[in-house]
Design an enzyme around this catalytic site. Structure first.
Site, PDB file in Angstrom:
ATOM      1  N   ALA A  67      43.512  49.379  40.386  1.00 60.23           N
ATOM      2  CA  ALA A  67      43.139  49.294  38.979  1.00 60.23           C
ATOM      3  C   ALA A  67      44.227  48.651  38.123  1.00 60.23           C
ATOM      4  O   ALA A  67      43.921  47.981  37.132  1.00 60.23           O
ATOM      5  CB  ALA A  67      42.812  50.686  38.441  1.00 60.23           C
ATOM      6  N   TYR A  68      45.488  48.854  38.481  1.00 57.53           N
ATOM      7  CA  TYR A  68      46.549  48.222  37.704  1.00 57.53           C
ATOM      8  C   TYR A  68      46.460  46.704  37.824  1.00 57.53           C
ATOM      9  O   TYR A  68      46.496  45.988  36.819  1.00 57.53           O
ATOM     10  CB  TYR A  68      47.922  48.709  38.150  1.00 57.53           C
ATOM     11  N   SER A  69      46.334  46.200  39.045  1.00 58.54           N
ATOM     12  CA  SER A  69      46.236  44.749  39.247  1.00 58.54           C
ATOM     13  C   SER A  69      45.010  44.164  38.564  1.00 58.54           C
ATOM     14  O   SER A  69      45.096  43.144  37.872  1.00 58.54           O
ATOM     15  CB  SER A  69      46.186  44.428  40.747  1.00 58.54           C
TER      16      SER A  69
ATOM     17  N   LYS B 296      45.466  44.276  34.696  1.00 56.58           N
ATOM     18  CA  LYS B 296      46.378  43.263  34.181  1.00 56.58           C
ATOM     19  C   LYS B 296      45.765  41.866  34.303  1.00 56.58           C
ATOM     20  O   LYS B 296      45.965  41.020  33.427  1.00 56.58           O
ATOM     21  CB  LYS B 296      47.707  43.313  34.940  1.00 56.58           C
TER      22      LYS B 296
END
Length: 325
Positions: free
Chosen positions: A139-141, A144
């Site tokens: 989810a972070y990738s 972003k």
């Protein structure tokens, strides 16, 4: 750099604090967005103006009055298997871009990340043309990447948007990577991944701040730039050097990469099946960030921004050692 008035999101965070110091030392006015009393006090103490607001809830446009440029450094940095990092990073970018456009800001720098390219496979000397993966590591990738897409879509004839992708930010006043690594070693949870001998780009926070200033001045509208300290070191050498500044020696124990990859995938599956109640020892996002080579080609930043690192590896380590004495 000519005098400017920069509106800064994420002003109380690790990158934000250093940007305030960098920009105010250069003679520029900075207005930092603060969500809490504690953040407001910190921002004011660094010499910036303070406005109170929540970028996910409030209309930020009136708060940007008087600013000429903006740096969007706020981010949810969670590398776990949950979805908050996606939602907050994407929604935050949408809110900031809309507000900046309404406020009539001329230039905007978005602090993106090498994570937008991460899918768990090595990234070797990748330039800005490397394709964004169809399936991100977590989810972070994906958050972003979506935030970067939203930011660049907001680029227009009246508001130039530039994105910077640093890798593994380190250096003075670090409240992110180094404290986490130190805590892992002290708790006995640290192990190298297949020895840790793969290459890893890194970016001293002073070099990132320097790149932001150059992007505000020289960055081409609608473009992305990779930022790092230059030649890469092995992940093992990088982490060992950083920990040594804190008087910490990491252990020699190592975990095979294939086993760790399997555990990360299984852990994410466990998280989903349990509705978030259970999770494994690490997420696949954490695996993708630290278990494989990630090296960035910064030729474009050198050619178009005039970027060259201003803080070297040994200089940065000495600064960390001095602060730990």
């Amino acid at each position: 750099m000519t005098e400017r008035h920069v509106f800064l999101t994420g002003a109380s965070g690790y990158v934000g604090r250093n940007l305030i110091r960098h920009l105010t030392n250069a003679g520029h006015q900075v207005t930092g967005l603060a969500r809490s009393d504690q953040s407001a006090e910190l921002i004011a103490g660094l010499g910036a103006n303070v406005v109170r607001g929540d970028l996910l809830r409030d209309d930020l446009s009136p708060l940007m009055a008087g600013a000429t440029e903006l740096v969007h450094a706020a981010a949810n940095l969670d590398h776990g298997p949950g979805r908050d990092a996606y939602e907050e990073n994407a929604r935050g970018a949408e809110a900031v871009m809309c507000a900046a456009s309404s406020a009539g800001l001329r230039r905007l720098v978005y602090i993106s990340s090498d994570s937008v390219l991460q899918d768990g496979r090595p990234l070797r000397n990748v330039n800005e043309g490397h394709p964004v993966p169809a399936r991100h590591a977590g989810a972070y990738s994906s958050g972003k990447a979506e935030a970067e897409r939203i930011a660049l879509k907001a680029n227009s004839d009246t508001m130039a948007v530039i994105a910077l992708r640093p890798r593994m930010i380190w250096g003075r006043d670090d409240t992110t990577a180094l404290p986490t690594l130190a805590a892992m070693v002290r708790s006995g949870q640290f192990a190298w991944i297949s020895g840790g001998h793969y290459l890893c780009s890194a970016t001293h926070v002073g070099n990132l701040c320097h790149a932001v200033g150059l992007a505000l001045t020289n960055g081409r509208a609608g473009e992305v730039y990779h930022i790092s300290d230059g030649p890469a070191r092995s992940f093992r050498d990088t982490v060992t050097g950083l920990l040594a500044t804190q008087g910490i020696l990491p252990p020699d124990k190592s975990v095979p990469r294939p086993l760790l990859r399997l555990l990360a995938r299984a852990g994410d599956g466990l998280y989903r099946l349990s509705g978030g109640r259970l999770r494994g020892p690490l997420s696949f996002q954490e695996y993708a960030t630290s278990a494989v080579e990630i090296t960035l080609n910064i030729s474009k930043a050198k050619q178009e921004l005039g970027y060259l690192p201003i803080v070297g590896w040994e200089e940065g380590l000495e600064e960390l050692r001095a602060r730990n004495r």
